[in-house]
Design a protein around this motif. Sequence first.
Motif, PDB file in Angstrom:
ATOM      1  N   SER A 229       0.834  -1.209   0.000  1.00 26.12           N
ATOM      2  CA  SER A 229       0.000   0.000   0.000  1.00 26.12           C
ATOM      3  C   SER A 229       0.865   1.254   0.000  1.00 26.12           C
ATOM      4  O   SER A 229       0.583   2.230  -0.721  1.00 26.12           O
ATOM      5  N   GLN A 230       1.923   1.257   0.822  1.00 32.73           N
ATOM      6  CA  GLN A 230       2.792   2.444   0.882  1.00 32.73           C
ATOM      7  C   GLN A 230       3.554   2.646  -0.423  1.00 32.73           C
ATOM      8  O   GLN A 230       3.736   3.788  -0.878  1.00 32.73           O
ATOM      9  N   VAL A 248       7.890   5.930   1.323  1.00 29.31           N
ATOM     10  CA  VAL A 248       9.004   4.983   1.284  1.00 29.31           C
ATOM     11  C   VAL A 248       9.520   4.691   2.688  1.00 29.31           C
ATOM     12  O   VAL A 248       9.824   3.547   3.038  1.00 29.31           O
ATOM     13  N   ALA A 249       9.608   5.741   3.517  1.00 22.68           N
ATOM     14  CA  ALA A 249      10.065   5.542   4.900  1.00 22.68           C
ATOM     15  C   ALA A 249       9.083   4.656   5.670  1.00 22.68           C
ATOM     16  O   ALA A 249       9.493   3.782   6.454  1.00 22.68           O
ATOM     17  N   ALA A 250       7.786   4.878   5.436  1.00 22.12           N
ATOM     18  CA  ALA A 250       6.785   4.047   6.111  1.00 22.12           C
ATOM     19  C   ALA A 250       6.894   2.591   5.659  1.00 22.12           C
ATOM     20  O   ALA A 250       6.798   1.657   6.468  1.00 22.12           O
ATOM     21  N   SER A 291      -3.311   3.830  12.747  1.00 19.95           N
ATOM     22  CA  SER A 291      -4.047   5.055  12.420  1.00 19.95           C
ATOM     23  C   SER A 291      -3.186   6.001  11.582  1.00 19.95           C
ATOM     24  O   SER A 291      -3.669   6.600  10.607  1.00 19.95           O
ATOM     25  N   ALA A 292      -1.899   6.126  11.957  1.00 17.91           N
ATOM     26  CA  ALA A 292      -1.021   6.996  11.195  1.00 17.91           C
ATOM     27  C   ALA A 292      -0.793   6.460   9.786  1.00 17.91           C
ATOM     28  O   ALA A 292      -0.672   7.236   8.825  1.00 17.91           O
ATOM     29  N   LEU A 293      -0.749   5.148   9.647  1.00 15.79           N
ATOM     30  CA  LEU A 293      -0.491   4.538   8.347  1.00 15.79           C
ATOM     31  C   LEU A 293      -1.685   4.657   7.418  1.00 15.79           C
ATOM     32  O   LEU A 293      -1.535   4.930   6.219  1.00 15.79           O
ATOM     33  N   HIS A 294      -2.895   4.460   7.956  1.00 20.65           N
ATOM     34  CA  HIS A 294      -4.099   4.445   7.122  1.00 20.65           C
ATOM     35  C   HIS A 294      -4.945   5.705   7.242  1.00 20.65           C
ATOM     36  O   HIS A 294      -5.987   5.802   6.567  1.00 20.65           O
ATOM     37  N   GLU A 295      -4.504   6.632   8.083  1.00 21.47           N
ATOM     38  CA  GLU A 295      -5.192   7.918   8.261  1.00 21.47           C
ATOM     39  C   GLU A 295      -6.651   7.729   8.650  1.00 21.47           C
ATOM     40  O   GLU A 295      -7.551   8.394   8.137  1.00 21.47           O
TER      41      GLU A 295
END
Length: 423
Positions: A229-230, A248-250, A291-295
């Motif tokens: 996904s990222q 990319v960092a995620a 939550s931070a990853l998928h907003e």
Amino acid sequence: MSDPPARWSVALTVGPYALLAMLTGVTVAIKGSAGESLIVDLVLCALMAAWMLGVFTLRPAWRERAPVMAVFCAVLILLMAILAIRDPWFGAFTPAGYVYAFRLLRWPWQPVGVGAVAVVAGTAQAYGVDKTTVAGLATYGAVVAANALPMCAFAWFARRGARQNEERERALQEAREANRRLAASLAENAALHERLLAQARDAGVQDERQRMAREIHDTLAQGLTGIVSQLRAAEHAGDDPAAWRGHVAAATKLARESLSEARRSVHALRPEPLRSAMLSEALAGVAERWSALHEIPVQVTTTGTARPIRPEAEAALLRIAQEALANVAKHARATRVGVTLSYLEHETALDVRDDGGGFDPAQLDNALDAAADGFRADRGGFGLIAMRQRMESLSGTLQVESEPGAGTGISARVPAERAEVSA
């Protein structure tokens, strides 16, 4: 009880005839030289020989018939008595009478027959005693008793010894049978033990496969999904270097975390978030990163008095939370998610709810059936199976509630007695 005919030796079978022939010869010699008549004596000797020949010698099968042998001995003793009264030297035939009485008569008739033969022997021995006087009768009685008492006592002791031998033989036979059954039981137990060991090995292999499948699904599969996904998001952010670097960092961070969790799963170690934190804190950290990853905002709530629970229960509840959040990201299209950890009196509960599109429970059942049969399930069937397997291994329960357009709720509960740890 008489012995089988085969046990009668030639001496015991032929001996009475030889003894009778010798006594007949003595009778002929004594009475013939005295000029006395021999007709009655010879007829009695012939009758005795014919009786032994016809009823005993030529009829081996009759020796096992107790009534026939009782009649045989009675007639033989009667003929012996007549001959002994007429000619006292026929008392020498009583050894043959004893043999027949001991070998052919059954208890309690055996001592009767032995006593009758002893009376014949005593009569022959007291032939010259004047039985018309009291002293003579006493002497005759003493002679008869001297013959009867020892022989009857011998018969009683012989009977007692025979019974003891029978009891010992029966005990030995029972012991042999018990040993045979024991040997058969040991062989059966050994075979059963081998089967149980084989089943235990198969069950252990199957359990380990299921554990690895759950761990791979909950770590590598979820991590790879997030990485994909990222990376896709990074492709779409080609004109924005800052956004591209962020995605990319995620993805890199997810790859490292997934690699670390995979290594811990292989070695059956506790999940990384639980190494230095309580379950409630680990859930909060997992929810924050998701939550931070998928907003998508996640609210984590803990109710009740927090207490330590078993490591395997903590790991199971954490993995269920991770899988539930992964399913929300893949399928739910939710705008809010709530995670509640409840420390109840008799159980510890984890609830994950979302306000997404939901689904028809019938579709979930079909997906679970397909996943259980080894097919691919489009709505995370294997993940739900893994959740249920984790709860069942802890005697817990898993419930999934959903409705099209009304979101989805997953509730996992672990009994308190299975969650407690020793101090």
